[in-house]
Design a protein around this motif. Sequence first.
Motif, short mmCIF file in Angstrom:
data_model
loop_
_atom_site.label_atom_id
_atom_site.label_comp_id
_atom_site.label_asym_id
_atom_site.label_seq_id
_atom_site.Cartn_x
_atom_site.Cartn_y
_atom_site.Cartn_z
N GLU A 1 0.93 -1.34 0.06
CA GLU A 1 0.06 0.15 0.04
C GLU A 1 0.89 1.30 -0.09
O GLU A 1 1.86 1.45 0.75
CB GLU A 1 -1.06 0.03 1.15
N ASN B 1 -4.41 4.97 -2.12
CA ASN B 1 -5.83 5.36 -1.56
C ASN B 1 -6.31 6.52 -2.54
O ASN B 1 -5.74 7.47 -2.82
CB ASN B 1 -5.35 6.02 -0.25
N GLU C 1 -8.05 2.11 -3.38
CA GLU C 1 -8.81 2.12 -2.14
C GLU C 1 -9.84 3.20 -2.12
O GLU C 1 -9.25 4.27 -2.06
CB GLU C 1 -7.92 1.79 -0.88
N ASP D 1 -11.70 0.24 1.73
CA ASP D 1 -10.82 0.55 2.97
C ASP D 1 -11.73 0.76 4.27
O ASP D 1 -12.84 1.30 4.24
CB ASP D 1 -10.06 1.86 2.50
N LYS E 1 -10.99 -4.12 3.16
CA LYS E 1 -9.92 -4.07 4.08
C LYS E 1 -10.66 -3.77 5.67
O LYS E 1 -11.35 -2.83 5.71
CB LYS E 1 -9.02 -3.04 3.73
N GLU F 1 -6.20 -4.75 8.58
CA GLU F 1 -5.28 -3.64 8.68
C GLU F 1 -4.85 -3.55 10.21
O GLU F 1 -5.60 -3.75 11.15
CB GLU F 1 -6.12 -2.36 8.32
MG MG Z 1 -5.67 2.40 2.66
#
Ligand code: MG
Length: 765
Positions: free
Chosen positions: A537, A595, A627, A657, A678, A714
């Motif tokens: 990421e 992201n 994401e 996310d 996630k 996460e």
């Molecule tokens: Mg993220």
Amino acid sequence: MPPRSKTPFSRLLRRAFYAFVATGLLSFATLGVYSWDREKTDTRENLSIFSGFLASATQAYFDDLGHGLDPLGQLLQNIDVTNNPEAARPYLLKFQARYPQIRAMAVFNTDGRMLINTASKPGTPLPDFRRTPKYLEPFKAALEDSALYTVGQPEYGQVIHEWRFPFRYTMRDDQGQALFLIQAAIPLETGMYFMRNPSLPPGSIVGLLREDGFQQARWPIDDPNKVYLKRLNGPLIKKIQANPSQQTGYFSGYSPLMFTEQERLGTYNHLATLPMYAYVSVPYNYIWYKWWKQNSPVLGIFLLFIAVFGSIAFWVRIHERLHSEELLHQARSDPLTALPNRTGIEELLENQIDASKHSGRTFSIMYFDLDRFKDINDSLGHGIGDQLLIEVGKRAKGVLRRDDILARLGGDEFLIILPDSTMNAGTNSAQRIIDAFEAPFILAQQRLKMSCSIGIAGYPDHGLDRETLLKHADTAMYEAKRLGGSGFSCYEAGLGKRLQQRLSLQSRMHDALVNQQFQLHYQPIVDLRSGRIIAVEALLRWREANGVSHSPAEFIPIAEESGLILPLGEWVLKTACAQAKEWLDLGFELCISVNLSTRQFQDLDLTEKVTTVLNDCALPPACLELEITESAAMLDAETTVAVLGVLKRIGVRIAIDDFGTGYSSLSHLKRIPADTIKIDKSFVDGVSEESDDRAIVHTILALAHALDKHTVAEGIETEAQKQALEDAGCDWGQGYLFSRPVPADEFLALLETMYHAPQKIENMK
Ligand code: MG
Ligand code: C2E
Ligand code: MG
């Protein structure tokens, strides 16, 4: 409202009008004075002609009579009238017939005894005046007078019983000795007929004034006693006494003995031989009358001009005022919504402040701004945007009180003044407006879900003047926006400072982007069973030149507010993809997660930008995972599904996310074409213990698997968490347990040890 100002034209017109009136009055006054003078002179001259004529006519009239009596005297002497008075009667009557102005003829002895009177029948006893000095004295004076005839003062005739004056002729012998006296009685009313001149102006007085100050005759007359028995003392007498030698002249003033007590103007002429003056006078009224007759048309025209000019000036003034009021109104109102504009509301706000200063009452103002209006304008065009603003104005107005004032400041910014309201009432109104936005706006057959952010400030707590109040309401509105929009915020001390700090941060971020102070760190995503890196990421880092580092959680929302997130996000996307391509070229086939902020997700060019970046970097789309947060995905269901559908077709992977922190609708989630879910760190924290978190994680995992989606946990920090997640069936994990986000070179070192077999990637595709 400001004082009504006069336009230069109406000022000019007003001055022209005054100048016209002043000039007109001056001209009229000059003309008036001049013509008054002329009228007076004219009148005087005309009167002078008449009094001159009167003097000569009177002289001739008396002379004619006097010369007529001369032969009569001879005749009477011949018939010896003294001893035969009755013998004289036929001659006397004959004479009387020749002079119709004579009422009676009488003959007197030198001692004053009346011998005969034609007014008395023969044999009738005659009055004897010899013992009456009033009669005898003038009689004796006449006998002694050497003139051909004498004219006596008017008196009341005892025989004829009317006012008359005696005209006397004394017959003398050759030695000049008086023999007898013939007297003709001339009545005042009829005798002086020639004085009644019908062509004289009304109010004229004509007369004969004796040098001794008594009237000989006057016309008209109302009371003979008043006029004939007294010596007059009016302006004429004074003038004559002052200038006895003057034969002719004029006089003016009040004559108390005249039957009217008006001021008069007159002229006089002395008779040629008789000690008398003929005079005529008119009242000043007459001159005024003539003056008025002469000047009234001019005055009328002048007044007419004033009236016309004045009316035109007034009309122009009114129209100018209406026009300027219309212009002022236009200058103060917004043509689109017909609400007051910035200028208008600022004036109203000043007025409200003044009113509140006097009354001591509080009021509040609300700054309100539509959320994401720019997107509507950009995507649907300005026409729809304008219609939307009109509708927004109507809807907001619909929930306000009657006295509240709504104005459009410009763009999608509105301002509301809530007179006589507290902050509490302000927040109620704000909430009503926010609620009013619940229902979508339907424009051109489209349903537009809108929201707004409102900032509230109150007088006097948040400012005593217009600028401060507006600034604070604006600050509060920004705070409401910062908090995610669709809400209101009240101003409070410190808010401004925080806003300032944010603004400063925004500008520093802008510079940082230009000066390449941003950096990407990479955090591995590992397969929980094998512990190998299967993805990465990209996480944004900002370290300022002075060494201060900022967390993305701090600066990303600010970048979103300012719109900087778009160029910044593009930079992240490019950098991350380029990096992934570099690693790919080194043999590390990794999927890189980038992201996307909500704002980026709403960018209409997003898919185009992604495609371009992938092409530029020559990175297979399957190596990129975008994401989006759960809340962003839920924002506008239709759009989300459509945009994600396009991205999916490109071949890009999608991850949701921070799953579990938003308010996802399960049915909606089913339609979102996400590959990965996630699980948020907040659930991972308690997953190793018997807790709610654990139950939630299990539920999410079951849901994800049921929907055939991969799962990434996460923020795994402990072995226990990793183990619990692995046992629960979670596919992959990310967290400090494996590695913190690190710069690219350090990440390469990680890859050296933790990169797994490429077939795993195949599984992910
Ligand atoms: Mg993220
Ligand atoms: P995120 O996407 O959920 O990223 C994961 C965050 O968790 C990262 O924080 C990461 O450093 C942190 N993290 C990972 N493992 C652990 C752990 O074991 N313990 C703890 N305490 N934290 C862990 P970071 O880098 O501060 O980023 C915060 C958020 O900022 C991100 O959350 C993401 O939403 C956003 N962000 C970061 N970079 C970008 C970017 O390039 N674009 C956008 N739009 N948002 C970004
Ligand atoms: Mg996250």
